[in-house]
Write an enzyme that holds these catalytic residues in place. Sequence first.
Site, PDB file in Angstrom:
ATOM      1  CG  ASN A 112       5.402 -49.741 -22.574  1.00  8.88           C
ATOM      2  OD1 ASN A 112       5.359 -48.965 -21.604  1.00  8.88           O
ATOM      3  ND2 ASN A 112       4.899 -49.423 -23.754  1.00  8.88           N
ATOM      4  CG  HIS A 114       0.338 -48.649 -26.025  1.00  9.91           C
ATOM      5  ND1 HIS A 114       0.945 -47.407 -26.127  1.00  9.91           N
ATOM      6  CD2 HIS A 114      -0.599 -48.686 -27.001  1.00  9.91           C
ATOM      7  CE1 HIS A 114       0.403 -46.745 -27.129  1.00  9.91           C
ATOM      8  NE2 HIS A 114      -0.541 -47.492 -27.675  1.00  9.91           N
TER       9      HIS A 114
HETATM   10  C1  GRF Z   1      -0.980 -45.222 -18.697  1.00 11.04           C
HETATM   11  O1  GRF Z   1      -2.145 -44.969 -19.409  1.00 11.04           O
HETATM   12  C2  GRF Z   1      -0.092 -46.141 -19.462  1.00 11.04           C
HETATM   13  O2  GRF Z   1      -0.789 -47.055 -20.244  1.00 11.04           O
HETATM   14  C3  GRF Z   1       0.658 -45.197 -20.349  1.00 11.04           C
HETATM   15  O3  GRF Z   1       0.872 -44.053 -19.564  1.00 11.04           O
HETATM   16  C4  GRF Z   1      -0.115 -43.982 -18.545  1.00 11.04           C
HETATM   17  C5  GRF Z   1       0.621 -43.936 -17.247  1.00 11.04           C
HETATM   18  O4  GRF Z   1      -0.213 -43.665 -16.174  1.00 11.04           O
HETATM   19  N1  GRF Z   1       1.848 -45.819 -20.851  1.00 11.04           N
HETATM   20  P1  GRF Z   1       0.371 -43.714 -14.703  1.00 11.04           P
HETATM   21  O5  GRF Z   1       1.545 -42.760 -14.635  1.00 11.04           O
HETATM   22  O6  GRF Z   1       0.747 -45.124 -14.386  1.00 11.04           O
HETATM   23  O7  GRF Z   1      -0.759 -43.222 -13.839  1.00 11.04           O
END
Ligand code: GRF
Length: 220
Positions: A112, A114
């Site tokens: 994941n 974050h």
């Molecule tokens: C990112 O900021 C990621 O860290 C978080 O959700 C967002 C997803 O952005 N988990 P994207 O859909 O990849 O543009």
Amino acid sequence: MASEHETLRVVVLISGSGTNLQALIDAQISGAPFEIVAVVSNAPGAFGLERAKRRAIPIAVVDHRAYPDRASFESELARVIDDHDPGLVVLAGFMRILTPPFVACYLGRMLNIHPSLLPKYRGLHTHERALAAGDSEHGASVHFVTAELDGGPVIIQAVVPVLPDDTPQTLAARVLAQEHVIYPLAVRWFAEGRLWLGSDRRVYLDGQVLETPYRLTSGS
Ligand code: GRF
């Protein structure tokens, strides 16, 4: 773990815009040793599905609203994922909390990203919280997924400065640009067989325990 003769099969789970998915697609096109074999979304309208379609990557939607409970949603999600026989499952902006039994099925082969320097700011609104705390730096973390929400062992972090006139939006954009650097890197390491989660629940990189996360620091 992929040997040098095989390409790692990756299933990416999304809920939204999919810019991290795009960064992974771009890395694959540039020759990274993994193949995104499917993109799965819980949200039918997620723009990331369009990104996958443009590259003829198979897509699937498992809409959580169509299931009476979390267990039945996750059971269908697992069925769809396993249909593609992935070596790695990548959560890229996937906005559903996953239960311990689901996570256990993919332990050591699910990542994941974050948007905070974990262990700071698990959960939502990380950019707002970093600004409210007056932090001078902020960032993003890639970690193995364990049953603890945003609590799995961290592999790599991108560190960015917090600037005096930052808003949550400007800070988020600065962090997101670095997410697009560290996520493909971590997936590449895994695909190359350089990265794994030990049975001691510690991160191994090139055969060594990673005592602290790998850190990439960028300017403003
Ligand atoms: C990112 O900021 C990621 O860290 C978080 O959700 C967002 C997803 O952005 N988990 P994207 O859909 O990849 O543009």
